[in-house]
Scaffold this active site. Sequence first.
Site, mmCIF file in Angstrom:
data_model
loop_
_atom_site.group_PDB
_atom_site.id
_atom_site.type_symbol
_atom_site.label_atom_id
_atom_site.label_comp_id
_atom_site.label_asym_id
_atom_site.label_seq_id
_atom_site.Cartn_x
_atom_site.Cartn_y
_atom_site.Cartn_z
ATOM 1 N NE ARG A 54 -3.779 2.134 2.495
ATOM 2 C CZ ARG A 54 -3.945 2.855 3.595
ATOM 3 N NH1 ARG A 54 -3.289 2.538 4.716
ATOM 4 N NH2 ARG A 54 -4.771 3.878 3.603
ATOM 5 C CG HIS A 77 -1.198 5.323 -0.513
ATOM 6 N ND1 HIS A 77 -1.959 5.933 0.467
ATOM 7 C CD2 HIS A 77 -1.969 4.334 -1.024
ATOM 8 C CE1 HIS A 77 -3.144 5.338 0.532
ATOM 9 N NE2 HIS A 77 -3.164 4.347 -0.349
#
Length: 321
Positions: A62, A66
């Site tokens: 993740r 991002h």
Amino acid sequence: MAFQMIYSSIILIIFVTINPLSEAILDPHYYDKTCPQAENIVSETVRNASTFDPKVPARILRMFFHDCFIRGCDASVLLDSTPENKAEKDGPPNISLRAFYVIDEAKTKLEKACPHTVSCADILAIAARDVVTMSGGPSWEVFKGRKDGRISRANETINLPAPSFNTSQLIQSFSKRGLSIKDLVALSGGHTLRFSHCSSFEARLHNFSSVHDTDPSMNVEFAESLKKKCQKPNRDRNAGQLLDSSASSFDNGYYKQILAGKGVFASDQSLYGDFRTKWIVETFARDKSLFFSEFAASMVKLGNVGVIENGEVRLNCRVVN
């Protein structure tokens, strides 16, 4: 099928030039002479951390997403805020990002082995590949040579795709980064490792619309089970749901859940309700091997987004030099 023929070999020939947002040429052998042990050091660090904390793989993957979606893959998400500047990691969508210490540890080891050589952006790209592979997913050659950015602004995190997005919004967000509809659906499969707190999907469970209390695209029994976990008002900040019932392993279970109406995020379930993405969701749910090859190719492509030549190699991933 034609879909498989078109994309199955892309990972063998992919170059940064496929992405118009990139300004630099990456090379899988970038550190062969200057730091040949770089990938082994990162892999060992990530594996050790994952042994002690099973949540590390999902958190690192993740983190990579991002980072690349804001200013490109330049490790701007790793920078700490200062009195003069609120950094990306403190923007609302990133408050829940964790496991920065894993990248810090790898960087410390690399600075001892090969001082001022391996960028934090490359460490994160290598780590993202490694957490997928060690979780049972595909492997791929990481193209390296990224430089670290010097700018990180919390207010820019508003440009991250939200869990409430519909498919059109997702397509637009990915397209701005040179990523196709296929890339969107393939990269969404990274949710197979994820857990989400109730705040990211509770709007689907209560007062959804003037006609429906619950999102009608959601499996009824699944919705009821989520309501029990995410009660209103929700007094348990740790309450939430795995985005895939087999979240400890990287597989295509995420797509199977979407077919069953058990996509946790509105953005996930929307992929099955749009003709542009539905057939890809169905294909990946059917064929895990194809999903693996397409995910690997899309990860290489994502890793090329916004790569810069005029950055630096940070000595500490949390601060600019």
